[in-house]
Design a protein around this motif. Structure first.
Motif, mmCIF file in Angstrom:
data_model
loop_
_atom_site.group_PDB
_atom_site.id
_atom_site.type_symbol
_atom_site.label_atom_id
_atom_site.label_comp_id
_atom_site.label_asym_id
_atom_site.label_seq_id
_atom_site.Cartn_x
_atom_site.Cartn_y
_atom_site.Cartn_z
ATOM 1 N N GLU A 68 0.834 -1.207 0.000
ATOM 2 C CA GLU A 68 0.000 0.000 0.000
ATOM 3 C C GLU A 68 0.868 1.256 0.000
ATOM 4 O O GLU A 68 0.638 2.182 -0.791
ATOM 5 C CB GLU A 68 -0.916 0.007 1.229
ATOM 6 N N LEU A 69 1.872 1.295 0.872
ATOM 7 C CA LEU A 69 2.721 2.497 0.958
ATOM 8 C C LEU A 69 3.511 2.714 -0.324
ATOM 9 O O LEU A 69 3.751 3.856 -0.734
ATOM 10 C CB LEU A 69 3.664 2.399 2.163
ATOM 11 N N PHE A 70 3.919 1.628 -0.964
ATOM 12 C CA PHE A 70 4.644 1.764 -2.229
ATOM 13 C C PHE A 70 3.772 2.481 -3.263
ATOM 14 O O PHE A 70 4.178 3.483 -3.869
ATOM 15 C CB PHE A 70 5.074 0.388 -2.754
ATOM 16 N N TRP A 71 2.544 1.966 -3.450
ATOM 17 C CA TRP A 71 1.687 2.550 -4.493
ATOM 18 C C TRP A 71 1.207 3.939 -4.108
ATOM 19 O O TRP A 71 0.982 4.790 -4.977
ATOM 20 C CB TRP A 71 0.534 1.602 -4.823
ATOM 21 N N ARG A 72 1.074 4.195 -2.806
ATOM 22 C CA ARG A 72 0.752 5.561 -2.367
ATOM 23 C C ARG A 72 1.857 6.529 -2.758
ATOM 24 O O ARG A 72 1.593 7.666 -3.153
ATOM 25 C CB ARG A 72 0.541 5.622 -0.852
ATOM 26 N N LEU A 73 3.106 6.084 -2.640
ATOM 27 C CA LEU A 73 4.212 6.979 -3.005
ATOM 28 C C LEU A 73 4.220 7.226 -4.513
ATOM 29 O O LEU A 73 4.490 8.350 -4.948
ATOM 30 C CB LEU A 73 5.566 6.427 -2.533
ATOM 31 N N VAL A 74 3.924 6.193 -5.310
ATOM 32 C CA VAL A 74 3.793 6.408 -6.758
ATOM 33 C C VAL A 74 2.763 7.502 -7.010
ATOM 34 O O VAL A 74 3.003 8.468 -7.761
ATOM 35 C CB VAL A 74 3.404 5.099 -7.482
ATOM 36 N N ASN A 75 1.617 7.400 -6.357
ATOM 37 C CA ASN A 75 0.562 8.398 -6.518
ATOM 38 C C ASN A 75 1.027 9.779 -6.045
ATOM 39 O O ASN A 75 0.756 10.800 -6.699
ATOM 40 C CB ASN A 75 -0.673 7.953 -5.723
ATOM 41 N N ASP A 76 1.728 9.834 -4.923
ATOM 42 C CA ASP A 76 2.190 11.122 -4.388
ATOM 43 C C ASP A 76 3.183 11.796 -5.337
ATOM 44 O O ASP A 76 3.182 13.033 -5.466
ATOM 45 C CB ASP A 76 2.844 10.919 -3.013
ATOM 46 N N LEU A 79 1.238 13.372 -8.161
ATOM 47 C CA LEU A 79 0.636 14.640 -7.724
ATOM 48 C C LEU A 79 1.704 15.723 -7.586
ATOM 49 O O LEU A 79 1.513 16.860 -8.040
ATOM 50 C CB LEU A 79 -0.094 14.443 -6.391
ATOM 51 N N LYS A 80 2.831 15.388 -6.967
ATOM 52 C CA LYS A 80 3.886 16.386 -6.757
ATOM 53 C C LYS A 80 4.426 16.920 -8.079
ATOM 54 O O LYS A 80 4.712 18.105 -8.213
ATOM 55 C CB LYS A 80 5.039 15.781 -5.947
ATOM 56 N N GLU A 81 4.565 16.041 -9.059
ATOM 57 C CA GLU A 81 5.098 16.455 -10.362
ATOM 58 C C GLU A 81 4.022 17.083 -11.245
ATOM 59 O O GLU A 81 4.317 17.529 -12.361
ATOM 60 C CB GLU A 81 5.738 15.262 -11.085
ATOM 61 N N ASN A 82 2.774 17.073 -10.741
ATOM 62 C CA ASN A 82 1.658 17.739 -11.421
ATOM 63 C C ASN A 82 1.439 17.178 -12.833
ATOM 64 O O ASN A 82 1.240 17.934 -13.791
ATOM 65 C CB ASN A 82 1.912 19.251 -11.469
ATOM 66 N N ILE A 83 1.485 15.851 -12.938
ATOM 67 C CA ILE A 83 1.287 15.218 -14.249
ATOM 68 C C ILE A 83 -0.021 14.435 -14.306
ATOM 69 O O ILE A 83 -0.308 13.774 -15.309
ATOM 70 C CB ILE A 83 2.480 14.300 -14.619
ATOM 71 N N HIS A 84 -0.825 14.519 -13.234
ATOM 72 C CA HIS A 84 -2.082 13.758 -13.209
ATOM 73 C C HIS A 84 -3.069 14.297 -14.237
ATOM 74 O O HIS A 84 -3.882 13.544 -14.769
ATOM 75 C CB HIS A 84 -2.696 13.751 -11.803
ATOM 76 N N GLY A 85 -2.995 15.598 -14.541
ATOM 77 C CA GLY A 85 -3.941 16.183 -15.494
ATOM 78 C C GLY A 85 -3.632 15.811 -16.927
ATOM 79 O O GLY A 85 -4.467 15.275 -17.657
ATOM 80 N N GLY A 87 -1.381 13.603 -18.009
ATOM 81 C CA GLY A 87 -1.134 12.172 -18.199
ATOM 82 C C GLY A 87 0.326 11.793 -18.031
ATOM 83 O O GLY A 87 1.212 12.649 -17.947
ATOM 84 N N PHE A 88 0.557 10.503 -18.007
ATOM 85 C CA PHE A 88 1.890 9.969 -17.682
ATOM 86 C C PHE A 88 1.912 8.502 -18.078
ATOM 87 O O PHE A 88 0.908 7.947 -18.533
ATOM 88 C CB PHE A 88 2.170 10.124 -16.167
ATOM 89 N N ARG A 89 3.071 7.868 -17.889
ATOM 90 C CA ARG A 89 3.185 6.426 -18.137
ATOM 91 C C ARG A 89 3.943 5.789 -16.971
ATOM 92 O O ARG A 89 4.946 6.343 -16.505
ATOM 93 C CB ARG A 89 3.932 6.172 -19.448
ATOM 94 N N LEU A 90 3.444 4.649 -16.518
ATOM 95 C CA LEU A 90 4.150 3.835 -15.531
ATOM 96 C C LEU A 90 4.708 2.615 -16.243
ATOM 97 O O LEU A 90 3.993 1.964 -17.003
ATOM 98 C CB LEU A 90 3.202 3.353 -14.421
ATOM 99 N N ILE A 91 5.995 2.327 -15.966
ATOM 100 C CA ILE A 91 6.631 1.148 -16.566
ATOM 101 C C ILE A 91 7.362 0.382 -15.472
ATOM 102 O O ILE A 91 8.003 0.986 -14.606
ATOM 103 C CB ILE A 91 7.666 1.559 -17.642
ATOM 104 N N THR A 92 7.264 -0.937 -15.501
ATOM 105 C CA THR A 92 8.230 -1.742 -14.754
ATOM 106 C C THR A 92 8.803 -2.781 -15.699
ATOM 107 O O THR A 92 8.062 -3.497 -16.380
ATOM 108 C CB THR A 92 7.627 -2.368 -13.483
ATOM 109 N N ILE A 109 8.176 6.389 -13.550
ATOM 110 C CA ILE A 109 7.087 7.337 -13.799
ATOM 111 C C ILE A 109 7.608 8.338 -14.832
ATOM 112 O O ILE A 109 8.590 9.043 -14.583
ATOM 113 C CB ILE A 109 6.675 8.091 -12.519
ATOM 114 N N LEU A 110 6.949 8.344 -15.993
ATOM 115 C CA LEU A 110 7.391 9.195 -17.106
ATOM 116 C C LEU A 110 6.286 10.170 -17.478
ATOM 117 O O LEU A 110 5.108 9.787 -17.549
ATOM 118 C CB LEU A 110 7.729 8.332 -18.318
ATOM 119 N N GLY A 111 6.665 11.416 -17.734
ATOM 120 C CA GLY A 111 5.658 12.391 -18.143
ATOM 121 C C GLY A 111 6.300 13.692 -18.572
ATOM 122 O O GLY A 111 7.516 13.781 -18.749
#
Ligand code: AMP
Length: 120
Positions: A68-76, A79-85, A87-92, A109-111
């Motif tokens: 949970e904390l891992f994915w919360r940090l991805v989300n944070d 938000l901090k990078e202001n790319i939620h509006g 868009g972005f790409r997540l890759i593993t 996290i790419l954007g």
């Protein structure tokens, strides 16, 4: 089964503060920092603080609080990078077929621009 973890990989060294990183955010279970070779205007890596080789290792062996904390940090970071509006790409990348270079689980996290097609 737990995969064998190489304690000398570069992200393990960052977690032990043996080499520096440009920290973006962290919480009790995860650390986010800038990729040293950015592939987009925003390129942040999020890693768990405990030792997991890959997505599979993390998802199957970490406890639920850690996940949970891992994915919360991805989300944070998003938000901090202001790319939620815009868009972005997540890759593993995972294993040989995923071309994973660093054997410590991480999310890219790419954007910051239109990223084009997923695979060129
Ligand atoms: P992957 O192919 O998914 O394992 O990607 C590993 C990523 O780690 C690459 O994008 C590298 O640019 C990045 N990387 C390698 N060393 C460092 C470092 N010391 N600090 C930040 N990023 C790094």
């Amino acid at each position: 089964m737990k995969s064998k973890y190489d304690k000398n990989n570069v992200f393990a060294k960052i977690l032990r503060s043996e080499i520096p990183c440009n920290k973006i955010l962290e919480n009790d279970s995860a650390l986010a920092f800038s990729d040293i070779n950015p592939q987009a205007p925003i390129h942040v890596l999020v890693i768990p603080k405990n030792a997991y080789v890959s997505f599979y290792d993390f998802t199957n062996n970490a406890d639920s609080r850690e996940v949970e904390l891992f994915w919360r940090l991805v989300n944070d970071v998003i938000l901090k990078e202001n790319i939620h509006g815009k868009g972005f790409r997540l890759i593993t990348n995972s294993g040989d077929h995923g071309n994973q270079d660093v054997p410590h689980f991480h999310i890219h996290i790419l954007g910051g621009k239109n990223l084009g097609r997923m695979i060129n």
